[in-house]
Design a protein around this motif. Structure first.
Motif, short mmCIF file in Angstrom:
data_model
loop_
_atom_site.label_atom_id
_atom_site.label_comp_id
_atom_site.label_asym_id
_atom_site.label_seq_id
_atom_site.Cartn_x
_atom_site.Cartn_y
_atom_site.Cartn_z
N ILE A 212 -59.20 0.82 -63.68
CA ILE A 212 -57.91 1.43 -64.03
C ILE A 212 -56.76 0.67 -63.38
N LEU A 213 -56.88 0.39 -62.08
CA LEU A 213 -55.76 -0.22 -61.35
C LEU A 213 -55.57 -1.69 -61.71
N VAL A 214 -56.65 -2.44 -61.87
CA VAL A 214 -56.50 -3.85 -62.26
C VAL A 214 -55.85 -3.94 -63.63
N LEU A 228 -45.81 -7.56 -58.94
CA LEU A 228 -46.39 -6.24 -58.74
C LEU A 228 -45.34 -5.33 -58.08
N PRO A 229 -45.54 -4.04 -58.11
CA PRO A 229 -44.56 -3.12 -57.48
C PRO A 229 -44.33 -3.46 -56.00
N SER A 230 -43.06 -3.43 -55.59
CA SER A 230 -42.75 -3.76 -54.20
C SER A 230 -41.85 -2.72 -53.54
N THR A 231 -40.87 -2.21 -54.27
CA THR A 231 -39.98 -1.20 -53.69
C THR A 231 -40.61 0.19 -53.80
N ARG A 232 -40.05 1.14 -53.06
CA ARG A 232 -40.57 2.50 -53.12
C ARG A 232 -40.45 3.06 -54.54
N GLU A 233 -39.33 2.77 -55.21
CA GLU A 233 -39.13 3.27 -56.56
C GLU A 233 -40.17 2.70 -57.51
N GLU A 234 -40.43 1.40 -57.38
CA GLU A 234 -41.41 0.75 -58.25
C GLU A 234 -42.82 1.29 -58.00
N LYS A 235 -43.14 1.53 -56.75
CA LYS A 235 -44.47 2.06 -56.42
C LYS A 235 -44.65 3.46 -57.02
N ASN A 236 -43.60 4.26 -56.96
CA ASN A 236 -43.68 5.60 -57.55
C ASN A 236 -43.79 5.51 -59.08
N GLU A 237 -43.06 4.55 -59.66
CA GLU A 237 -43.14 4.34 -61.11
C GLU A 237 -44.56 3.94 -61.51
N PHE A 238 -45.19 3.07 -60.68
CA PHE A 238 -46.54 2.62 -61.00
C PHE A 238 -47.52 3.80 -60.94
N LYS A 239 -47.36 4.64 -59.95
CA LYS A 239 -48.23 5.82 -59.85
C LYS A 239 -48.03 6.75 -61.06
N ASN A 253 -61.25 10.63 -61.47
CA ASN A 253 -61.20 9.17 -61.34
C ASN A 253 -59.76 8.66 -61.36
N TYR A 254 -58.92 9.30 -62.15
CA TYR A 254 -57.51 8.91 -62.18
C TYR A 254 -56.78 9.39 -60.91
N LYS A 255 -57.21 10.53 -60.42
CA LYS A 255 -56.64 10.99 -59.15
C LYS A 255 -56.99 10.00 -58.03
N VAL A 259 -54.38 7.74 -55.64
CA VAL A 259 -54.49 7.67 -54.18
C VAL A 259 -54.70 6.24 -53.72
N ALA A 260 -55.46 5.45 -54.50
CA ALA A 260 -55.79 4.07 -54.11
C ALA A 260 -54.76 3.06 -54.61
N ALA A 261 -53.69 3.53 -55.22
CA ALA A 261 -52.69 2.61 -55.80
C ALA A 261 -52.09 1.67 -54.75
N PHE A 262 -52.04 2.12 -53.50
CA PHE A 262 -51.45 1.28 -52.44
C PHE A 262 -52.21 -0.04 -52.28
N LYS A 263 -53.47 -0.07 -52.73
CA LYS A 263 -54.26 -1.31 -52.63
C LYS A 263 -53.73 -2.38 -53.58
N VAL A 264 -53.03 -1.95 -54.63
CA VAL A 264 -52.38 -2.89 -55.54
C VAL A 264 -51.13 -3.47 -54.89
N PHE A 265 -50.47 -2.65 -54.07
CA PHE A 265 -49.20 -3.07 -53.45
C PHE A 265 -49.41 -3.96 -52.23
#
Length: 523
Positions: A212-214, A228-239, A253-255, A259-265
């Motif tokens: 899902i994340l890749v 890739l997302p870098s700012t707080r706003e972008e990270k929230n948008e990605f989530k 699995n999506y939940k 939670v694991a989205a920070f691994k993309v950042f």
């Protein structure tokens, strides 16, 4: 082999067979077998250390019965080193035990070559002059040294080695090496083969978060200039993007993916600490370089070439919600990549060994494999000599500790543990050692401490007044509970040094039994 594995089962789960083998091949020398030294050595004997040698020229006295559990009434008047040696061998007869009836201070002065036969020396209850001499001796002989001392309700532990390298540093928390922010071609191809819009609900609920994340990171990058997302706003948008792909609110699995989205950042490549290691002067290897630095040199080449800025892949995957098929396929992809990276590293290690005139098989495959798995977690610790610390302490750190109320007791005990040795050299006794008023001793100790502060460039600073009287009340006693704690800390650090696992403490560890606090001073 079955019997030792059963005997040491619990610790084998912590440091493994390689760590246990290192312990069983180690030779330890203990200087002074009072309660502090005896407790430290007891922990190592129980852990299966290879051999021990106790150096102590004193006899067991009545007073020892109250603070040293390794002597008894029958041993009063007998050699303390022999008595403690016998007790320790009883608790683990697999350990080879020897004793030398000699005063450690005398041995340090008259026979420095004696220490070169050991893997590590634990020196307890030494005065400043002997610590400085022993540190020089052990460094010249490439023998590790751990200093420990308990003094009333305070004490310290200090490691003395030129350099300590750890491959298996085993940090408490570390980001999984999934490369969600920098997938390699095989992972990309597999992710592309999976449709996130599959209509079957069961299939949709069992797409692993790695996929899902890749997939969504690639989708994001296409609309954000490959970033890739870098700012707080972008990270929230990605989530929010991840959440928008959920077909129903019960898709765990999506939940997990959210939670694991920070691994993309997470930043790509290697940390600053690993950059410092691969660019260290020791990474320019020669014929006398250690295995660690040869592998670091290979790592540097790998990162610049096959790795594309990344270290070798660890190859392990955490548990996650997934169909069995997806999870096994991902495991194979991660394992294959890790194996390919290992083979590349192995070739580079062999090439470097040949270049520096060593046998290319000097470093065994299992060692290189462990190095690859832990390439992001390498640690290099270097320690100042005791003499250098005493003569030229870090002025910045020293002033910081003296001015900080939180460190006032720790730095006070650090200075007073040095001052009591000067007191003893001048007055032929430790402060408060004999019966009577301690007021004069406290006053004289304060004069010595202020002189010491002046030498250290700290004129105008004062220590807490109550610390002087406390040090006099201690009367240089080794209280068993404090000795057991200090000995336990010392033995813990010895295990780290010998197994080359976990990270040994830096600086001087100070225990304050009055306030029940422990602090490390880096001077």
């Amino acid at each position: 082999m079955a019997e030792p594995k059963t005997k040491y089962d619990r610790q084998l789960r912590i440091w493994g067979e390689l760590g246990q083998s290192a312990l069983e091949n180690a030779s330890i020398c203990l200087l002074n077998c009072g309660p502090t030294g005896s407790e430290a050595l007891k922990n190592l004997v129980l852990g299966g250390i290879g051999s021990i040698t106790i150096v102590d020229g004193s006899k067991v006295e009545i007073g020892d019965l109250g603070n040293n559990f390794m002597v008894d009434a029958k041993s009063v008047g007998q050699s303390k080193s022999k008595t403690v040696c016998g007790f320790l061998q009883e608790i683990n007869d697999a350990v080879k035990a020897n004793f030398v009836e000699e005063n450690p201070d005398t041995l340090i002065s008259t026979d420095p070559s004696f220490f070169s036969q050991f893997t590590l020396v634990i020196a307890t209850q030494l005065v400043e002059d002997s610590m400085v001499k022993l540190d020089k001796i052990c460094r010249e002989a490439n023998v590790m040294l751990v200093l420990a001392r308990s003094y009333g309700l305070t004490g310290f532990v200090r490691i003395c080695v030129k350099e300590h390298t750890a491959i298996e540093s085993k940090p408490d928390h570390f980001l999984d090496d999934l490369r969600l922010n920098n997938p390699w071609p095989e992972l990309k191809r597999y992710v592309e083969s999976i449709d996130l819009n599959v209509e079957e609900p069961a299939a949709h609920k069992h797409i692993p978060y790695v996929v899902i994340l890749v997939k969504l990171a690639e989708e994001w990058a296409q609309t954000h200039s490959s970033n890739l997302p870098s700012t707080r706003e972008e990270k929230n948008e990605f989530k929010d993007l991840v959440k928008s792909k959920m077909a129903s609110m019960d898709e765990d699995n999506y939940k997990e993916a959210i939670v694991a989205a920070f691994k993309v950042f997470a930043p790509r490549g290697i940390s600053q600490e690993i950059q410092d290691i691969i660019h260290d002067r020791c990474a320019e290897v020669g014929s006398n370089s250690s295995d660690f630095w040869v592998m670091v040199a290979a790592l540097k080449e790998f990162i610049s070439n096959e790795g594309g800025g990344e270290p070798p892949l660890e190859g392990s995957m955490p548990d996650m919600i997934s169909s069995t098929e997806h999870y096994i396929n991902l495991q194979k992809i991660y394992h294959s990549k890790a194996e390919a990276d290992f083979l590349s590293m192995e070739q580079r290690v062999k090439s470097i060994l040949v270049k520096v005139g060593q046998d290319p098989s000097t470093i065994p495959k299992p060692t290189i494999k462990i190095f690859c798995k832990n390439a992001r977690k390498l640690k290099v610790c270097r320690y100042r000599t005791i003499e250098d610390e005493f003569k030229n302490p870090s002025a910045t750190e020293l002033h910081k500790y003296l001015a900080d109320e939180d460190y006032s007791s720790a730095i006070g005990f650090y200075i007073l543990l040095r001052a009591v040795d000067r007191f003893a050299a001048t007055y032929k006794k430790f402060p408060g050692l004999f019966d009577g008023s301690t007021d004069d001793d406290a006053s004289q100790l304060k004069t010595i401490a202020l002189s010491l502060l002046s030498e250290m460039g700290c004129d105008g600073y004062v220590l807490k007044e109550e610390l002087y009287s406390e040090m006099c009340r201690f009367g240089a006693a080794e209280i068993h509970v404090v000795a057991a704690f200090i000995g336990g800390v010392a033995s813990q650090e010895v295990i780290k040094l010998i197994t080359k696992q976990f990270v040994p403490m830096l600086g001087t560890f100070i225990f304050n039994g009055i306030d029940h606090r422990s602090q490390s001073l880096k001077l």
